[in-house]
Write a protein that holds these residues in place. Structure first.
Motif, PDB file in Angstrom:
ATOM      1  N   UNK A 105       0.819  -1.213   0.000  1.00 41.29           N
ATOM      2  CA  UNK A 105       0.000   0.000   0.000  1.00 41.29           C
ATOM      3  C   UNK A 105       0.851   1.260   0.000  1.00 41.29           C
ATOM      4  N   UNK A 106       1.828   1.322   0.919  1.00 36.17           N
ATOM      5  CA  UNK A 106       2.638   2.540   1.021  1.00 36.17           C
ATOM      6  C   UNK A 106       3.517   2.712  -0.220  1.00 36.17           C
ATOM      7  N   UNK A 121       1.441  14.140   8.593  1.00 35.23           N
ATOM      8  CA  UNK A 121       1.003  14.273   9.992  1.00 35.23           C
ATOM      9  C   UNK A 121      -0.355  14.962  10.132  1.00 35.23           C
ATOM     10  N   UNK A 128      -0.024   8.375   3.984  1.00 36.87           N
ATOM     11  CA  UNK A 128       0.801   8.440   2.777  1.00 36.87           C
ATOM     12  C   UNK A 128       0.474   9.681   1.952  1.00 36.87           C
ATOM     13  N   UNK A 129      -0.790  10.086   1.918  1.00 37.77           N
ATOM     14  CA  UNK A 129      -1.162  11.232   1.076  1.00 37.77           C
ATOM     15  C   UNK A 129      -1.028  12.558   1.817  1.00 37.77           C
ATOM     16  N   UNK A 169       6.385   7.933   8.484  1.00 36.33           N
ATOM     17  CA  UNK A 169       7.812   7.619   8.493  1.00 36.33           C
ATOM     18  C   UNK A 169       8.218   6.862   7.229  1.00 36.33           C
ATOM     19  N   UNK A 211      -6.029  17.021   2.611  1.00 31.60           N
ATOM     20  CA  UNK A 211      -6.211  15.596   2.891  1.00 31.60           C
ATOM     21  C   UNK A 211      -7.077  15.386   4.121  1.00 31.60           C
ATOM     22  N   UNK A 267       3.004   1.649  -3.289  1.00 25.91           N
ATOM     23  CA  UNK A 267       2.249   2.105  -4.457  1.00 25.91           C
ATOM     24  C   UNK A 267       1.783   3.547  -4.280  1.00 25.91           C
ATOM     25  N   UNK A 268       1.500   3.942  -3.040  1.00 30.84           N
ATOM     26  CA  UNK A 268       1.100   5.330  -2.806  1.00 30.84           C
ATOM     27  C   UNK A 268       2.227   6.304  -3.107  1.00 30.84           C
ATOM     28  N   UNK A 273       6.019  14.481   5.268  1.00 27.30           N
ATOM     29  CA  UNK A 273       6.053  15.377   6.421  1.00 27.30           C
ATOM     30  C   UNK A 273       7.046  16.535   6.210  1.00 27.30           C
ATOM     31  N   UNK A 301      -3.482   4.114   6.223  1.00 33.06           N
ATOM     32  CA  UNK A 301      -2.337   4.233   5.320  1.00 33.06           C
ATOM     33  C   UNK A 301      -2.606   5.275   4.245  1.00 33.06           C
ATOM     34  N   UNK A 302      -3.849   5.314   3.745  1.00 28.58           N
ATOM     35  CA  UNK A 302      -4.207   6.288   2.709  1.00 28.58           C
ATOM     36  C   UNK A 302      -3.976   7.705   3.234  1.00 28.58           C
ATOM     37  N   UNK A 303      -4.377   7.963   4.479  1.00 29.66           N
ATOM     38  CA  UNK A 303      -4.225   9.297   5.051  1.00 29.66           C
ATOM     39  C   UNK A 303      -2.769   9.657   5.310  1.00 29.66           C
ATOM     40  N   UNK A 311       2.353   9.108  -6.072  1.00 29.87           N
ATOM     41  CA  UNK A 311       2.627  10.520  -5.819  1.00 29.87           C
ATOM     42  C   UNK A 311       3.682  11.053  -6.787  1.00 29.87           C
ATOM     43  N   UNK A 317       3.753  15.276  -0.556  1.00 30.73           N
ATOM     44  CA  UNK A 317       2.876  14.472   0.296  1.00 30.73           C
ATOM     45  C   UNK A 317       3.514  14.033   1.613  1.00 30.73           C
TER      46      UNK A 317
END
Lengths: 121, 230
Positions: B98-99, B191, B187-188, B213, B162, B101-102, B133, B183-185, B106, B131
Motif C-alpha cells: 500500500x505505502x 502528519x 501516505x497522502x 515515516x 487531505x 504504491x502510494x 512530512x 495508510x491512505x491518510x 505521488x 505528500x
C-alpha cells in the motif's frame, strides 16, 4: 508525578531524536528519529507503555491544533506562491486524491485477498 | 492596547485554540467537509491578524509554543503504533504494498502533471515531496534544488486538504478497512492527515503514523530518481 514523569520521558526521546538529527547526515527530522526510538524502546521493554500512555494520548489528541501556526504561516508564502498558484493548487488537489485512493485501494485489495486465502484453507 | 497585542505570548496560542474550537462547533452543526476545524482555525486566525494589523511574526511569538509540541507529539505516535503491532505484523504485506504504491503514485502523478502544465525543472522538484512530512520534505526540496518556501506551503496545503476530504474520498472509493484508511491518510497527507486518522480510530491513527515515516523515507529515495525525469 505520573504526568511529570511521562512528559519527561517523551521530551527525553524528542531530545535524543534531535541528537541523532544533528549527528547523522540524512534528511530525517528529529521527530521521526524520536518516533523510531520510542517504538524501539517500547518493543524492547526499556519503556513500558504504561509509563507514557496517558500523556502520549493527550498530546496526540491535541495534535491538530499544533498545525494552526504553520497554516497561518502560509500568509508569508503568498508572495512567492502567487505567480504559479493556479497550476500548483491544481496539482496539489489532483495528486492528493490520487495518492489517497491508490494507497487505500491497494491496501484493501491485498487484505481482502489474504482473508479469502485464509478462509479457503 | 496595541502594545499588549504585540507583546502577549499567550494571545496567539489562545486565538488558535478558540478558532479550532469554533471550527469543531461548525463541523458538528453542519457536518460538511468545508467546515474542517483546522481550516476554519487557520482562516480565522488569518482574518483576525489582518483585521488587527498584526503580522505573522508577532502572532508566532505565541504560536510557536503550540508548534513546539509537534516533535513530542510525533514521537508519541509510536504508542498507538506499538499497541497495534500484532495487527501490523499480520498485515505486513498489504501495508508495504500500500505505502510503496502510494509513494510511486505521488511521484508519477506530480511528474505527469508538471509536464502537462509545462512547469520548469525547479518548480517540478519543488512539488515532488509534497505528500510527506514537512521536515523531510524541506530536506528533499533543498537537496534537489527546489524552492523550499513553496514546498513547505504546498505540504501544508496538501495536509489540510487531505484532512478535509479524507472521509468523502474513502466513502466514494469504498475504502472501509481501517488499515487501508489509515495508510491512505498518512501516505497522502502526512502528519496533518494522521490527525484526522486519529479521530477516525486507533487502528487508522497507528497505520497513518507508520505511513508518515515509511512514505517519507521512500520519497527521499524515490525523488532522487525522479529528479532526472523533467
Amino acid at each position: 508525578m505520573k504526568f511529570l514523569r511521562q512528559f519527561g520521558i517523551i521530551l527525553l526521546l524528542s531530545a535524543l531524536g534531535e541528537g541523532l538529527h544533528a549527528l547523522l547526515p540524512l534528511p530525517v527530522p528529529a521527530s521521526v528519529y524520536g518516533l523510531v526510538l520510542m517504538l524501539a524502546a517500547l518493543m524492547t521493554g526499556i519503556i513500558k507503555v504504561g509509563q507514557v500512555e496517558e500523556t502520549a494520548d493527550f498530546l496526540i489528541e491535541i495534535m491538530p491544533v499544533m498545525f494552526v501556526p504553520a497554516g497561518v504561516g502560509l500568509l508569508n508564502a503568498w508572495g512567492v506562491l502567487q505567480p504559479i498558484w493556479v497550476p500548483v493548487v491544481m496539482i496539489t488537489v489532483i495528486t492528493t486524491v490520487i495518492v489517497m485512493v491508490v494507497t487505500g485501494r491497494v491496501t484493501q485489495t491485498v487484505i481482502e485477498k489474504d482473508r479469502k486465502g485464509h478462509d479457503s484453507k | 492596547m496595541t502594545n499588549f497585542i504585540e507583546n502577549s505570548v499567550f494571545l496567539g496560542a489562545v486565538l488558535s485554540l478558540v478558532a479550532y474550537e469554533a471550527g469543531m462547533l461548525l463541523k458538528r452543526k453542519f457536518k460538511l467537509a468545508i467546515f474542517n476545524p483546522l481550516l476554519i482555525a487557520i482562516l480565522c486566525v488569518m482574518g483576525v491578524l489582518s483585521l488587527l494589523g498584526v503580522d505573522y511574526d508577532t502572532y508566532n511569538e505565541g504560536g510557536k509554543y503550540i508548534s513546539y509540541l509537534l516533535t513530542p507529539a510525533t514521537v508519541c505516535l509510536a504508542v498507538p503504533l506499538y499497541r497495534q503491532m500484532n495487527l501490523l505484523k499480520k498485515n505486513i504485506k498489504a501495508v508495504v504494498l500500500g505505502i510503496v504504491s502510494g509513494v510511486l503514485a505521488s511521484l508519477v502523478s506530480v511528474l505527469a502533471l508538471a509536464w502537462l502544465f509545462g512547469l520548469s525543472h525547479e518548480e517540478y522538484v519543488t512539488l515532488l515531496p509534497k505528500s510527506i512530512t514537512t521536515a523531510i520534505g524541506m530536506g528533499v526540496s533543498e537537496e534537489l534544488g527546489g524552492i523550499v518556501t513553496i514546498t513547505v506551503a504546498v505540504i501544508i496545503i496538501t495536509g489540510v486538504l487531505g484532512n478535509m476530504i479524507a472521509e468523502a474520498v474513502c466513502r466514494i472509493a469504498r475504502i472501509n478497512e481501517p488499515i487501508a484508511k489509515g495508510l491512505a491518510l498518512g501516505t497522502s497527507a502526512h502528519a496533518i492527515g494522521t490527525a484526522k486518522a486519529m479521530e477516525m480510530g486507533e487502528v487508522e491513527g497507528a497505520m497513518s503514523s507508520l505511513a508518515i515515516a515509511v512514505a517519507g523515507l521512500l520519497t527521499v529515495v524515490g525523488a532522487s530518481v525522479f529528479v532526472q525525469f523533467l
